[in-house]
Design an enzyme around this catalytic site. Structure first.
Site, mmCIF file in Angstrom:
data_model
loop_
_atom_site.group_PDB
_atom_site.id
_atom_site.type_symbol
_atom_site.label_atom_id
_atom_site.label_comp_id
_atom_site.label_asym_id
_atom_site.label_seq_id
_atom_site.Cartn_x
_atom_site.Cartn_y
_atom_site.Cartn_z
ATOM 1 N N ASP A 1 34.198 44.301 43.461
ATOM 2 C CA ASP A 1 35.028 44.522 42.281
ATOM 3 C C ASP A 1 35.733 45.870 42.278
ATOM 4 O O ASP A 1 36.847 45.995 41.760
ATOM 5 C CB ASP A 1 34.197 44.365 41.010
ATOM 6 C CG ASP A 1 33.878 42.909 40.706
ATOM 7 O OD1 ASP A 1 34.537 42.029 41.307
ATOM 8 O OD2 ASP A 1 32.990 42.646 39.885
ATOM 9 N N SER B 1 22.433 40.634 37.106
ATOM 10 C CA SER B 1 23.831 40.989 36.914
ATOM 11 C C SER B 1 24.586 39.675 36.758
ATOM 12 O O SER B 1 24.651 38.876 37.691
ATOM 13 C CB SER B 1 24.356 41.769 38.128
ATOM 14 O OG SER B 1 25.729 42.049 37.968
ATOM 15 N N ARG C 1 39.377 39.489 38.178
ATOM 16 C CA ARG C 1 39.482 40.951 38.261
ATOM 17 C C ARG C 1 40.914 41.492 38.221
ATOM 18 O O ARG C 1 41.191 42.456 37.511
ATOM 19 C CB ARG C 1 38.737 41.468 39.503
ATOM 20 C CG ARG C 1 37.223 41.323 39.402
ATOM 21 C CD ARG C 1 36.705 42.029 38.150
ATOM 22 N NE ARG C 1 35.253 41.976 38.048
ATOM 23 C CZ ARG C 1 34.571 41.299 37.155
ATOM 24 N NH1 ARG C 1 35.227 40.540 36.276
ATOM 25 N NH2 ARG C 1 33.267 41.331 37.120
ATOM 26 N N ASP D 1 25.883 49.721 32.732
ATOM 27 C CA ASP D 1 26.763 50.544 33.564
ATOM 28 C C ASP D 1 27.864 51.216 32.752
ATOM 29 O O ASP D 1 28.075 52.431 32.847
ATOM 30 C CB ASP D 1 27.393 49.697 34.677
ATOM 31 C CG ASP D 1 26.372 49.185 35.674
ATOM 32 O OD1 ASP D 1 25.407 49.906 35.953
ATOM 33 O OD2 ASP D 1 26.537 48.058 36.170
#
Length: 424
Positions: free
Chosen positions: A130, A179, A101, A22
Site C-alpha cells: 500500500d 489486519s 488504493r 496505526d
C-alpha cells in the site's frame, strides 16, 4: 524509537485516517516527531461497513482532529467494472485492496490541496504494497510525503505501548488481532496466527461468506453492456448497488473465499485470506460471455493483455500510459461483450450454465453433430486434408530424432536414406 530533533512549524499535514491503531498513533507522531502544527484526517468511503466510520469519527473527535469524509464509492465501483472487463486477478484472486488504493489516494490528495496542506501522510509499514500504491499518486504532486510507521521502524507492539502511555483512544485485545481491509469489492484478513501458513483459519474470520452447506442452488442472470454488468435477474442496478446485491447473494452460498500465499511487490511472500463474492460472480460471468462473442485469436491475445492490466492494477498504476494503451484494446473487444450469462451458485462454487448474445461467434447448425455439413460450402470431408497436415512437422521431427537415436542413416523425411559423403 528516539526523537533526536524536533522540527517545528511545518504547517498542516493530511493523514489517511481510519481511526485504527496505526493512524491514531500517527496523529501524535506527526506533531511530536515531525513538527506539524496541525493534522487533518481524511477518511475515504470505498464501501467499508458503517461501524468503521463511526469508530473513525469517535477517534478523530477524541484526538481533536478535523476529519474529512469523502464518498468515493461510485468512482471505486467504476474502477471495479473496468477490472471486470479485464478479467482482472492477481495470482488467482480478484483485485480489491489494490484497486481501492489509487481511488483513496486521489481523494486524500484533493482534500490536502484544497486545505492548503504542505504534506500528505499514511500509516503503512515498509513491508507492504500500500505504501507504493499511495505514493505513486502522491509523488506526482508538490506535497511532501510522510510515512511515520515506515520511517521510524515501528512495530505493533511498540504502537500499543505508545498508545497506552499517551492515553490514545485505540481498541485493545482482539481489536488489533488481524489486519482487515474492507471495501465494496473484497475483504482481506491477515496477521496474527494467520501468518503461519500451516494454521487452519477459524471460521469466524469470515464475515461476508457463509460456510458452504446444503443450501439450495440458486440461478442468477447477469446482463452486460459493452463488458459492463448492468443488471441482475433483469433488474437494472448502478455499480455500487449491483456489487452489494451480489455480495449478499453469492456470499450466502459461501462463494468467493481465497486462502493463498501472495508474492508482494517487494518480494515478500505472505499468507492472505480474502472474501470476494460479487467479484467472483461477475468475473466468472464476464469471461463466459467473452468466450461466446470473441474469436479464438482475440481470446488468446486478450488473456495476455488482461494479465498485464492486472499487474499494473496490482501495483496501483491504473493511470500509467501502458494501462491506458491496454484499455484501448480491452474497450474495443468489449464493445461486443453485450448479452447475458446465467450462473449457478451452489456449495461455495459459481459456474456459468448458459449465455446468450446477439454478437455470438457461434453457429448451432455448423457445430451440431446432427447436421451433415458445416456451412458456406464446407463439408466434413474437407477436414481430411487438414487432418493429414495436422501434426506433420511434429511427426517428422520425432522420426528424425528416433532415427538418430538408433544410429540410422539421416533421411530427408521421405524415408529414403541420404548419403553423407556425397560430393557436389
Amino acid at each position: 524509537m528516539q526523537n533526536t530533533s524536533m522540527p517545528e512549524g511545518n504547517g498542516t499535514v493530511a493523514l489517511a485516517f481510519s481511526g485504527g491503531l496505526d493512524t491514531t498513533v500517527c496523529v501524535s507522531l506527526l506533531k511530536e516527531e515531525y513538527g506539524y502544527d496541525e493534522v487533518i484526517g481524511v477518511t475515504v468511503d470505498v464501501g467499508q461497513p458503517d461501524y468503521e466510520f463511526e469508530e473513525a469519527e469517535e477517534t478523530a473527535e477524541a484526538l481533536g482532529v478535523e476529519q474529512h469524509v469523502v464518498d468515493a464509492k461510485a468512482e471505486f465501483a467504476d474502477l471495479c467494472m473496468e477490472a471486470v472487463k479485464a478479467n482482472a486477478d492477481y495470482q488467482g484472486y480478484p483485485l480489491g485492496t489494490a484497486l481501492a488504493r489509487p481511488v483513496i489516494a486521489k481523494a486524500i490528495l484533493s482534500v490536502a490541496e484544497e486545505e492548503g496542506c504542505s504534506a500528505v501522510a499514511h500509516g503503512c509499514t515498509g513491508k507492504g504494497n500500500d505504501q507504493l500504491r499511495f505514493e505513486a499518486v502522491w509523488r506526482d504532486s508538490d506535497l511532501d510525503v510522510i510515512a511515520p510507521v515506515r520511517e521510524l521502524g515501528l512495530t505493533r507492539e511498540w504502537e500499543n505501548e505508545y498508545a497506552a502511555e499517551k492515553g490514545l483512544p485505540v481498541e485493545g485485545g482482539d481489536g488489533g488481532r488481524y489486519s482487515i481491509d474492507t471495501n465494496l469489492w473484497s475483504r482481506s484478513i491477515e496477521g496474527s496466527e494467520l501468518e503461519d501458513p500451516s494454521t487452519i483459519p477459524a471460521d469466524d474470520i469470515y464475515k461476508w461468506t457463509d460456510n458452504p452447506s446444503d443450501k439450495d442452488a440458486e440461478l442468477v442472470e447477469v446482463t452486460f453492456e459493452d463488458g459492463i454488468p448492468v443488471a441482475v435477474d433483469g433488474e437494472e442496478l448502478g455499480g455500487v448497488e449491483l456489487i452489494e446485491q451480489l455480495n449478499a447473494q453469492a456470499g450466502a452460498h459461501g462463494i468467493g473465499r481465497t486462502d493463498m500465499m501472495e508474492d508482494r511487490m517487494l518480494g515478500l511472500k505472505v499468507r492472505e485470506n480474502y472474501e470476494h463474492p460479487a467479484a467472483t460472480v461477475l468475473l466468472t460471468a464476464h469471461e463466459a460471455l467473452e468466450g461466446l462473442v470473441l474469436t479464438q485469436e482475440e481470446r488468446q491475445f486478450k488473456a495476455q493483455v488482461d494479465q498485464e492490466w492486472s499487474q499494473k492494477a496490482y501495483q496501483g498504476l491504473v493511470d500509467a500510459p501502458l494501462t491506458g494503451a491496454l484499455e484501448a484494446f480491452i474497450d474495443d473487444t468489449n464493445e461486443r461483450v453485450t448479452g447475458s450469462v446465467t450462473v449457478k451458485l451452489e456449495g461455495g462454487h459459481c459456474r456459468p450454465v448458459s449465455r446468450e448474445s446477439e454478437y455470438a461467434v457461434y453457429s448451432e447448425s455448423a457445430a451440431s453433430f446432427n447436421e451433415e455439413d458445416v456451412s458456406g460450402g464446407i463439408t466434413q470431408q474437407d477436414a481430411t486434408g487438414v487432418a493429414k497436415y495436422h501434426g506433420f512437422q511434429s511427426r517428422l521431427a520425432n522420426k528424425i530424432l528416433d532415427d538418430a537415436k538408433k544410429g540410422a542413416a539421416v533421411t530427408d523425411g521421405s524415408g529414403d536414406a541420404v548419403s553423407e559423403d556425397t560430393e557436389e
